[in-house]
Design a protein around this motif. Sequence first.
Motif, PDB file in Angstrom:
ATOM      1  N   PHE A 102       2.189   1.771  -3.560  1.00  0.00           N
ATOM      2  CA  PHE A 102       1.358   2.380  -4.410  1.00  0.00           C
ATOM      3  C   PHE A 102       0.950   3.778  -3.876  1.00  0.00           C
ATOM      4  O   PHE A 102       1.022   4.853  -5.039  1.00  0.00           O
ATOM      5  CB  PHE A 102      -0.137   1.713  -4.176  1.00  0.00           C
ATOM      6  CG  PHE A 102      -0.184   0.440  -4.837  1.00  0.00           C
ATOM      7  CD1 PHE A 102       0.183   0.416  -6.352  1.00  0.00           C
ATOM      8  CD2 PHE A 102      -0.659  -0.760  -4.408  1.00  0.00           C
ATOM      9  CE1 PHE A 102      -0.051  -0.890  -7.075  1.00  0.00           C
ATOM     10  CE2 PHE A 102      -0.694  -2.041  -5.068  1.00  0.00           C
ATOM     11  CZ  PHE A 102      -0.297  -2.042  -6.494  1.00  0.00           C
ATOM     12  N   GLN A 103       1.184   4.426  -2.657  1.00  0.00           N
ATOM     13  CA  GLN A 103       0.845   5.620  -2.403  1.00  0.00           C
ATOM     14  C   GLN A 103       1.797   6.644  -2.836  1.00  0.00           C
ATOM     15  O   GLN A 103       1.925   7.615  -3.250  1.00  0.00           O
ATOM     16  CB  GLN A 103       0.859   5.685  -0.876  1.00  0.00           C
ATOM     17  CG  GLN A 103      -0.720   5.280  -0.283  1.00  0.00           C
ATOM     18  CD  GLN A 103      -0.856   5.506   1.337  1.00  0.00           C
ATOM     19  OE1 GLN A 103       0.309   5.884   1.787  1.00  0.00           O
ATOM     20  NE2 GLN A 103      -1.823   5.188   1.824  1.00  0.00           N
ATOM     21  N   ARG A 135       0.912  -1.264  -0.040  1.00  0.00           N
ATOM     22  CA  ARG A 135      -0.085   0.052  -0.129  1.00  0.00           C
ATOM     23  C   ARG A 135       0.724   1.333  -0.012  1.00  0.00           C
ATOM     24  O   ARG A 135       0.582   2.211  -0.742  1.00  0.00           O
ATOM     25  CB  ARG A 135      -0.831   0.213   1.338  1.00  0.00           C
ATOM     26  CG  ARG A 135      -2.104  -0.781   1.025  1.00  0.00           C
ATOM     27  CD  ARG A 135      -3.062  -0.670   2.180  1.00  0.00           C
ATOM     28  NE  ARG A 135      -2.659  -0.824   3.522  1.00  0.00           N
ATOM     29  CZ  ARG A 135      -2.379  -1.988   4.427  1.00  0.00           C
ATOM     30  NH1 ARG A 135      -2.819  -3.032   3.608  1.00  0.00           N
ATOM     31  NH2 ARG A 135      -2.040  -1.771   5.570  1.00  0.00           N
ATOM     32  N   SER A 193       3.973   5.784  -5.358  1.00  0.00           N
ATOM     33  CA  SER A 193       4.152   6.050  -6.867  1.00  0.00           C
ATOM     34  C   SER A 193       3.032   7.064  -7.417  1.00  0.00           C
ATOM     35  O   SER A 193       2.897   7.676  -8.458  1.00  0.00           O
ATOM     36  CB  SER A 193       3.862   4.796  -7.647  1.00  0.00           C
ATOM     37  OG  SER A 193       2.488   4.403  -7.291  1.00  0.00           O
ATOM     38  N   SER A 194       1.656   7.031  -6.489  1.00  0.00           N
ATOM     39  CA  SER A 194       0.752   7.874  -6.964  1.00  0.00           C
ATOM     40  C   SER A 194       0.845   9.404  -6.398  1.00  0.00           C
ATOM     41  O   SER A 194       0.205  10.482  -6.747  1.00  0.00           O
ATOM     42  CB  SER A 194      -0.755   7.560  -6.417  1.00  0.00           C
ATOM     43  OG  SER A 194      -0.673   7.538  -5.195  1.00  0.00           O
ATOM     44  N   GLY A 195       2.106   9.517  -5.384  1.00  0.00           N
ATOM     45  CA  GLY A 195       2.303  10.879  -5.071  1.00  0.00           C
ATOM     46  C   GLY A 195       1.421  11.315  -3.710  1.00  0.00           C
ATOM     47  O   GLY A 195       1.556  12.376  -3.370  1.00  0.00           O
ATOM     48  N   GLU A 196       0.879  10.408  -3.095  1.00  0.00           N
ATOM     49  CA  GLU A 196      -0.045  10.653  -1.979  1.00  0.00           C
ATOM     50  C   GLU A 196       0.750  10.431  -0.863  1.00  0.00           C
ATOM     51  O   GLU A 196       0.343  10.802   0.377  1.00  0.00           O
ATOM     52  CB  GLU A 196      -1.224   9.281  -1.677  1.00  0.00           C
ATOM     53  CG  GLU A 196      -2.186   9.756  -2.995  1.00  0.00           C
ATOM     54  CD  GLU A 196      -3.226   8.456  -3.108  1.00  0.00           C
ATOM     55  OE1 GLU A 196      -3.263   7.872  -1.985  1.00  0.00           O
ATOM     56  OE2 GLU A 196      -4.089   8.403  -3.868  1.00  0.00           O
TER      57      GLU A 196
END
Length: 70
Positions: free
Chosen positions: A30-31, A27, A33-36
């Motif tokens: 993924f965060q 998780r 890579s998405s910039g979150e």
Amino acid sequence: MAEEDIRSFPTAEIQARLNDAREELMRLRFQLSSGELTDFTRLRITRRKIARMLTILRERQLAASTEGEQ
């Protein structure tokens, strides 16, 4: 989680916590890579937690195999 805490858990509990930590790492990636992701240290902490658990599981495996040989 300290090493002493992990050693006090039964093997099944360590494996369950290892699976949870791997999911958490996924998780976090993924965060990232998405910039979150804002707290990048969580990646390092989670990777080290996984490494500690794997090390302790391997130590137990080696200890069980040496006991079986004697």
